[in-house]
Design a protein around this motif. Structure first.
Motif, PDB file in Angstrom:
ATOM      1  N   UNK A  88       0.811  -1.225   0.000  1.00  0.00           N
ATOM      2  CA  UNK A  88       0.000   0.000   0.000  1.00  0.00           C
ATOM      3  C   UNK A  88       0.841   1.270   0.000  1.00  0.00           C
ATOM      4  N   UNK A  89       1.987   1.262   0.661  1.00  0.00           N
ATOM      5  CA  UNK A  89       2.837   2.441   0.700  1.00  0.00           C
ATOM      6  C   UNK A  89       3.504   2.754  -0.632  1.00  0.00           C
ATOM      7  N   UNK A  90       3.365   1.872  -1.616  1.00  0.00           N
ATOM      8  CA  UNK A  90       3.847   2.158  -2.962  1.00  0.00           C
ATOM      9  C   UNK A  90       2.880   3.035  -3.750  1.00  0.00           C
ATOM     10  N   UNK A  91       1.690   3.262  -3.219  1.00  0.00           N
ATOM     11  CA  UNK A  91       0.703   4.091  -3.887  1.00  0.00           C
ATOM     12  C   UNK A  91       1.230   5.516  -4.053  1.00  0.00           C
ATOM     13  N   UNK A  92       1.252   6.006  -5.288  1.00  0.00           N
ATOM     14  CA  UNK A  92       1.792   7.324  -5.585  1.00  0.00           C
ATOM     15  C   UNK A  92       1.631   7.599  -7.073  1.00  0.00           C
ATOM     16  N   UNK A  93       1.915   8.837  -7.447  1.00  0.00           N
ATOM     17  CA  UNK A  93       2.089   9.171  -8.849  1.00  0.00           C
ATOM     18  C   UNK A  93       3.553   8.941  -9.189  1.00  0.00           C
ATOM     19  N   UNK A  94       3.800   8.172 -10.223  1.00  0.00           N
ATOM     20  CA  UNK A  94       5.159   7.841 -10.628  1.00  0.00           C
ATOM     21  C   UNK A  94       5.551   8.661 -11.842  1.00  0.00           C
ATOM     22  N   UNK A  95       6.741   9.257 -11.782  1.00  0.00           N
ATOM     23  CA  UNK A  95       7.242  10.124 -12.826  1.00  0.00           C
ATOM     24  C   UNK A  95       8.518   9.569 -13.438  1.00  0.00           C
ATOM     25  N   UNK A  96       8.603   9.637 -14.729  1.00  0.00           N
ATOM     26  CA  UNK A  96       9.826   9.360 -15.458  1.00  0.00           C
ATOM     27  C   UNK A  96      10.599  10.660 -15.624  1.00  0.00           C
ATOM     28  N   UNK A  97      11.912  10.616 -15.452  1.00  0.00           N
ATOM     29  CA  UNK A  97      12.737  11.810 -15.566  1.00  0.00           C
ATOM     30  C   UNK A  97      14.031  11.501 -16.298  1.00  0.00           C
ATOM     31  N   UNK A  98      14.569  12.512 -16.969  1.00  0.00           N
ATOM     32  CA  UNK A  98      15.817  12.385 -17.708  1.00  0.00           C
ATOM     33  C   UNK A  98      16.751  13.529 -17.351  1.00  0.00           C
TER      34      UNK A  98
END
Length: 124
Positions: A88-98
């Motif tokens: 459950x603590x993995x719940x989040x908005x995930x962003x790719x970055x360069x």
């Protein structure tokens, strides 16, 4: 002028798996180090994984080590995050970055380009 587009987020049960993908719009992708960050409500953005230009060096946050795997395919201009044993603590908005540098970094302010994010929700 670099554009990043994440995909693969969604709703998954505890213990399940998801694979996130990020597609880059530029041919310079192969010379850029990449990272995956996440941000949950009320928490600061954190780096969960990063990879250098060649894929030889990888970084993982302690909270995801052994569960997440970052990889890249320079021929296809993509970077992926395989997530297993989700909590459950993995719940989040995930962003790719360069970032312009060849080496990876776990610092958000060292990244130059960001995707719009994809929501990952892990149900209890």
């Amino acid at each position: 002028q670099v554009q990043l587009l994440e995909s693969g987020g969604g709703l998954v049960q505890v213990g399940g798996s998801l694979r996130l993908s990020c597609a880059a719009s530029t041919h310079t992708f192969s010379s850029s180090a990449m990272g995956w960050f996440r941000q949950a409500p009320g928490k600061e953005r954190e780096c969960v994984a990063a990879i250098d230009w060649s894929g030889a060096w990888r970084y993982y946050a302690d909270s995801v080590k052994g569960r997440f795997t970052i990889s890249r395919d320079n021929g296809k201009n993509t970077v992926s995050l395989q997530m297993t044993s989700l909590k459950p603590e993995d719940t989040a908005v995930y962003y790719c970055a360069a970032r312009r540098g060849l080496g990876y970094s776990n610092q958000a302010n060292q990244y130059d380009y960001w995707g719009q994010g994809t929501q990952v929700t892990v149900s209890v």
